[in-house]
Design a protein around this motif. Structure first.
Motif, PDB file in Angstrom:
ATOM      1  N   ASN A   1      71.036  92.163  56.055  1.00 32.91           N
ATOM      2  CA  ASN A   1      72.008  91.153  55.612  1.00 32.91           C
ATOM      3  C   ASN A   1      73.403  91.710  55.403  1.00 32.91           C
ATOM      4  O   ASN A   1      74.376  90.977  55.456  1.00 32.91           O
ATOM      5  CB  ASN A   1      71.519  90.498  54.324  1.00 32.91           C
ATOM      6  CG  ASN A   1      70.312  89.637  54.599  1.00 32.91           C
ATOM      7  OD1 ASN A   1      70.347  88.790  55.488  1.00 32.91           O
ATOM      8  ND2 ASN A   1      69.219  89.887  53.903  1.00 32.91           N
ATOM      9  N   ASN A   2      73.492  93.014  55.121  1.00 32.72           N
ATOM     10  CA  ASN A   2      74.822  93.600  54.883  1.00 32.72           C
ATOM     11  C   ASN A   2      74.852  95.031  55.393  1.00 32.72           C
ATOM     12  O   ASN A   2      73.830  95.581  55.828  1.00 32.72           O
ATOM     13  CB  ASN A   2      75.165  93.530  53.391  1.00 32.72           C
ATOM     14  CG  ASN A   2      74.080  94.182  52.551  1.00 32.72           C
ATOM     15  OD1 ASN A   2      73.655  95.299  52.837  1.00 32.72           O
ATOM     16  ND2 ASN A   2      73.606  93.483  51.537  1.00 32.72           N
ATOM     17  N   LEU A   3      76.061  95.612  55.329  1.00 28.19           N
ATOM     18  CA  LEU A   3      76.272  96.944  55.904  1.00 28.19           C
ATOM     19  C   LEU A   3      75.341  97.981  55.287  1.00 28.19           C
ATOM     20  O   LEU A   3      74.778  98.828  55.990  1.00 28.19           O
ATOM     21  CB  LEU A   3      77.746  97.337  55.718  1.00 28.19           C
ATOM     22  CG  LEU A   3      78.167  98.668  56.330  1.00 28.19           C
ATOM     23  CD1 LEU A   3      77.929  98.679  57.832  1.00 28.19           C
ATOM     24  CD2 LEU A   3      79.657  98.951  56.043  1.00 28.19           C
ATOM     25  N   GLN A   4      75.171  97.913  53.943  1.00 24.93           N
ATOM     26  CA  GLN A   4      74.335  98.914  53.288  1.00 24.93           C
ATOM     27  C   GLN A   4      72.891  98.845  53.789  1.00 24.93           C
ATOM     28  O   GLN A   4      72.283  99.864  54.123  1.00 24.93           O
ATOM     29  CB  GLN A   4      74.393  98.736  51.763  1.00 24.93           C
ATOM     30  CG  GLN A   4      73.798  99.908  50.984  1.00 24.93           C
ATOM     31  CD  GLN A   4      74.418 101.256  51.412  1.00 24.93           C
ATOM     32  OE1 GLN A   4      75.640 101.382  51.494  1.00 24.93           O
ATOM     33  NE2 GLN A   4      73.584 102.238  51.748  1.00 24.93           N
ATOM     34  N   GLU A   5      72.363  97.619  53.892  1.00 35.18           N
ATOM     35  CA  GLU A   5      70.985  97.459  54.383  1.00 35.18           C
ATOM     36  C   GLU A   5      70.869  98.002  55.804  1.00 35.18           C
ATOM     37  O   GLU A   5      69.881  98.632  56.164  1.00 35.18           O
ATOM     38  CB  GLU A   5      70.615  95.971  54.412  1.00 35.18           C
ATOM     39  CG  GLU A   5      70.064  95.451  53.107  1.00 35.18           C
ATOM     40  CD  GLU A   5      69.657  93.967  53.213  1.00 35.18           C
ATOM     41  OE1 GLU A   5      69.939  93.251  52.258  1.00 35.18           O
ATOM     42  OE2 GLU A   5      69.094  93.539  54.255  1.00 35.18           O
ATOM     43  N   ALA A   6      71.901  97.747  56.599  1.00 37.74           N
ATOM     44  CA  ALA A   6      71.865  98.202  57.994  1.00 37.74           C
ATOM     45  C   ALA A   6      71.901  99.728  58.065  1.00 37.74           C
ATOM     46  O   ALA A   6      71.156 100.343  58.842  1.00 37.74           O
ATOM     47  CB  ALA A   6      73.029  97.594  58.772  1.00 37.74           C
TER      48      ALA A   6
END
Ligand code: AMP
Ligand code: GLY
Length: 426
Positions: free
Chosen positions: A157-162
């Motif tokens: 869902n967001n950059l950190q998760e990616a």
């Protein structure tokens, strides 16, 4: 004729039941099979990756047709080994099964031949992948290149998760060598539909559509599983969708594989997303879906051996594939705790009821025959399928049949096909 089915899940049980219906078949072997398959076939204790042992067995028994169920042996080249041993085999060769075996291959194929799919990039190292993410739109989808038991896809869902996802796949190697290469893909929204097809290298014939329920809990909550239930056909697979896919996806895929010198013979399973811009390919599989096969095959009117023969002989254009004008629903009975940890070895009762009733099937996925009777032996234990005139009546029938079977720690979703059914009725 004598048939050997390779595999041991609910899909292979559904294949075995279809094969057993054929007037042309006298004897079915299944390697390794399970307790349910054992009711229609002779199970032999050879694993699906024991290629030489499988070929030796098939030659010794003078098997006329080998049917390969699962992805691992197909991607590993079992069809090539069987054919080299002179055995007629249904299922793609290794150079064609790569359509499922490598997501990077399938994405590049779609790009080259203009088959509609999500935009993507491929990366071989974590550093470049991480740098790319900085400029990418979120949410975003990460896919390990190789086979990962259907689990190598992360929706971030967001950059950190990616970023965490890249680490999980490429550095911690959660999906093993499958994660040496990664596909990073645009996130799409829409309804998902599964379309299975028979392919003979040049001709493709589409089966009736289906839809899976991958999450463990009601309302599509909880962890991803191998599939908790299916229905067929999908009311959202309209004539318009079908026309689009026939024009832009199905034949185009078969022609692309042939043009690449990789003629595909067997099953192509198209995982489609019906987006606002039209249908897009989510993924290809080189085999029947599990549990899609459990709702599609019981509705097929043709003799499955005739269809498989036509695929091997390249005569599929002369065959008329027909499905019953009804619906089927499959409810998976699992062990509570699946897909994480669960207990097994519990005695299953109520199975005999299925023998008396037409249009009801109990496909075994994780079961074992012991001295105490048939016991649970996996996360997904059984797939209970019932037919009906409509999705609604098939649902009611499938849930009634699901209640016939009892075992300790039985778990099932209560809403297979429900949301769809309600939307269609409105
Ligand atoms: P796959 O194994 O490629 O079918 O991916 C597993 C599941 O992840 C699919 O059934 C979708 O629900 C989801 N998924 C895969 N690719 C995408 C995408 N590009 N956009 C949104 N969801 C996706
Ligand atoms: N049900 C999804 C699959 O077989 O991959």
């Amino acid at each position: 004729m004598k048939v050997l089915i390779v595999g041991s899940g609910g899909r292979e049980h559904a294949i075995a039941v279809s094969v057993a219906k054929s007037a042309r078949v006298d004897k079915i072997y299944c390697a390794p099979g399970n307790a349910g398959i054992g009711q229609v076939a002779e199970c032999v204790p050879i694993g699906v990756m024991e290629f030489d042992a499988l070929a030796d067995f098939a030659k010794e028994k003078a098997v006329d047709l080998v049917i390969v169920g699962p992805d691992d042996p197909l991607v590993g080249g079992l069809t090539d080994v069987m054919e080299a041993a002179g055995l007629r085999t249904f299922g793609p060769k290794k150079n064609a099964a790569i359509l499922e075996g490598s997501k990077a291959f399938s994405k590049d194929l779609m790009k080259k031949y203009h088959i509609p799919t999500a935009a993507y990039e491929i990366f071989d190292d974590a550093k470049t992948a991480l740098a790319y993410l900085e400029t990418a739109d979120m949410p975003i989808v990460l896919k390990a290149d190789g086979l990962a038991l259907g689990k190598g896809v992360l929706i971030c869902n967001n950059l950190q998760e990616a970023k965490d996802g890249i680490k999980t796949i490429m550095e911690e190697k959660k999906f093993g060598d499958s994660g040496n290469r990664i596909v990073i893909e645009e996130f799409m929204t829409g309804r998902e539909v599964s379309v299975l097809s028979f392919v003979d290298g040049k001709t493709i014939q589409i089966m009736s559509s289906a839809q899976d329920h991958k999450r463990a809990g009601d309302g599509d909550t909880g962890l991803n599983t191998g599939g908790m239930g299916t229905f067929s056909p999908s009311p959202f697979y309209t004539k318009e969708v079908d026309d689009f896919c026939r024009e832009h996806i199905y034949q185009a895929t078969v022609d692309a594989m042939a043009a690449e010198g990789r003629p595909f013979q067997g099953i192509i399973f198209f995982g489609l997303m019906l987006t606002e811009k039209g249908p897009r390919v989510l993924e290809y599989n080189a085999r029947f879906g599990d549990p899609e096969a459990q709702v599609v095959l019981p509705r097929m009117k043709n003799d499955i051996i005739d269809v498989m023969d036509a695929c091997i002989d390249g005569t599929l254009d002369q065959l008329h594939l027909e499905f019953e004008d009804n619906a089927a629903v499959c409810v998976v009975l699992a062990s509570d705790g699946y897909p994480l940890s669960y207990e097994k070895g519990y005695v299953i009762s109520g199975l005999e009821k299925f023998e008396e009733k037409d249009g009801y099937y109990c496909f075994h996925a994780g079961t074992k025959l012991t001295q105490e009777g048939i016991v649970t032996n996996g996360g997904r234990v059984l797939g209970v399928t019932a037919k009906g005139e409509s999705l609604r009546s098939a649902r009611a029938n499938a849930y009634e049949a699901a209640s016939w079977v009892t075992f300790e720690n039985k778990y099932l979703r209560s809403d297979i096909g429900k949301a769809i059914d309600e939307q269609v009725e409105k």
